[in-house]
Design a protein around this motif. Structure first.
Motif: not given
Length: 236
Positions: A19-29, A42-55
């Motif tokens: 509800l906070l507009g995060v998903k709308e801004a995400a593609p630009r980031l 690179f062969g491996s990547l860890l996303d820390v604080g991955c949230g709902s997994g969109d990234f």
């Protein structure tokens, strides 16, 4: 004195993130991360604080040969990430085995760490990077805190209503959340407070023992940069 964010408040945020507009801004980031990753081998990547997994889902599609995984302290966020088909675990970085070529901290994740949490977190992060590994992250600018984030905000859909009151003082951003969720003919009320802390790139580099490879301004909500995209290479 800075304070850690309680898990209950993080779970409350998870319930209203969409509800906070995060998903709308995400593609630009995400575009900044994509360009940086295209310049790395690179062969491996860890996303820390991955949230709902969109990234993670977006990067998996762009780099199908690499291995991606994420961790988050919110069980609700991990559940949502797994639902999107990404590998995610409810784990603490300092308890995680293995090493990675790239570690990412997306959408100002480092700003959520208190002073007491930041130093051990960055030490653990360095230990989990392979030699010549890279940290990619973004930080809120002072302008982002002072001019974009503060104030009152309300949003709703058919089953939820959220109100946020926020302020920024002495380098600390405080947001008080009040959420009403519809349950049959009644509404259930939840409240929580989330804090963020201003961090300079130089502070991160100092604690991490790293060189700043890249520093790009990011404008998500206004023409003035409200974030900085950064790449760090820890020194041996």
């Amino acid at each position: 004195m800075t304070e850690p964010n309680p898990s209950e408040a993080l779970d409350l945020y998870a319930k209203v993130e969409d509800l906070l507009g995060v998903k709308e801004a995400a593609p630009r980031l995400y575009a900044h991360y994509l360009l940086a990753l295209q310049s790395l081998e690179f062969g491996s990547l860890l996303d820390v604080g991955c949230g709902s997994g969109d990234f993670l889902k977006a990067m998996q599609g762009a780099f199908p040969e690499a291995e991606f995984s994420g961790i988050d302290l919110s069980p609700e966020m991990v559940r949502r990430a797994r639902k999107q088909g990404v590998e995610a675990h409810c784990s603490d970085l300092c308890e995680l085995p293995g090493r990675y070529d790239v570690i990412t901290c997306v959408f100002d994740m480092l700003n959520y760490l208190s002073d007491e949490e930041l130093v051990p977190f960055l030490h653990c992060l360095k230990e989990r990077l392979n030699p010549n590994g890279v940290l990619l992250c973004d930080l809120n600018t002072l302008y982002g805190f002072e001019e974009v984030a503060v104030g009152a905000f309300v949003a709703e859909d058919e089953g939820r209503f959220v109100a946020i009151e926020s302020e920024f003082e002495a380098g600390i951003y405080r947001a008080d959340f009040t959420l009403f969720e519809k349950e049959g003919a009644c509404w259930r009320k939840s409240e929580g407070t989330i804090r963020q802390y201003y961090r300079s790139p130089e502070k991160i580099a100092e604690v991490l023992g790293a060189e700043i490879l890249l520093r790009d301004p990011v404008s998500l909500y206004t023409e003035t940069p409200d974030k900085l995209f950064l790449a760090f290479a820890p020194r041996p």
